[in-house]
Design an enzyme around this catalytic site. Structure first.
Site: not given
Length: 139
Positions: A101, A103
């Site tokens: 992922h 950010h």
């Protein structure tokens, strides 16, 4: 591919609620449940990759292109003064969810979290998070 023990895979599948600001065939982008700043979001590939070492170069390139698009949108909509992109790999590097992922962390002049790697989480009400989510959905 999906990992049945992965919280992000469960969020992507709709098994766990999230505040989604963007979705396409490859990615779901949600507001972080423990944000470092107003508008802190996560780009989640729908396919499970534990980290940068497992994600294909093609999917990584798509994530980078999406990050650029969202960064411009977030800067405009949230009127932030800057934006950090952060991606951790491995526990020692701060990775706590082992699903790749990225950010997107809007930064504001005078904010309390100046040290990005040692931030404390800010608190926003459900209503504030919903409002931020609605603002960011128009990308």
């Amino acid at each position: 591919m999906r990992d049945d023990n992965c919280i992000f895979c469960k969020i992507i599948a709709g098994e766990i609620p999230s505040r989604t600001i963007y979705e396409d065939e490859d990615f779901k982008v949600i507001l972080d449940a423990n944000p470092a700043s107003k508008g802190h979001a996560l780009i989640l590939p729908k396919e499970h990759f534990a980290n940068i070492y497992e994600i294909s170069e093609e999917m990584l390139a798509k994530a980078a292109a999406l990050a650029k698009k969202l960064a411009s949108h977030m800067t405009s909509v949230l009127d932030c003064d800057g934006l950090n992109l952060l991606q951790n790999n491995g526990e020692v590097a701060g990775q706590t969810v082992f699903h790749f992922h990225l950010h997107l962390i809007p930064r504001y002049t005078g904010m309390k979290n100046k040290d990005l790697l040692n931030w404390t989480h800010e608190e926003f009400t459900a209503e504030e998070q919903d409002e931020i989510c609605q603002k960011l959905k128009s990308c």
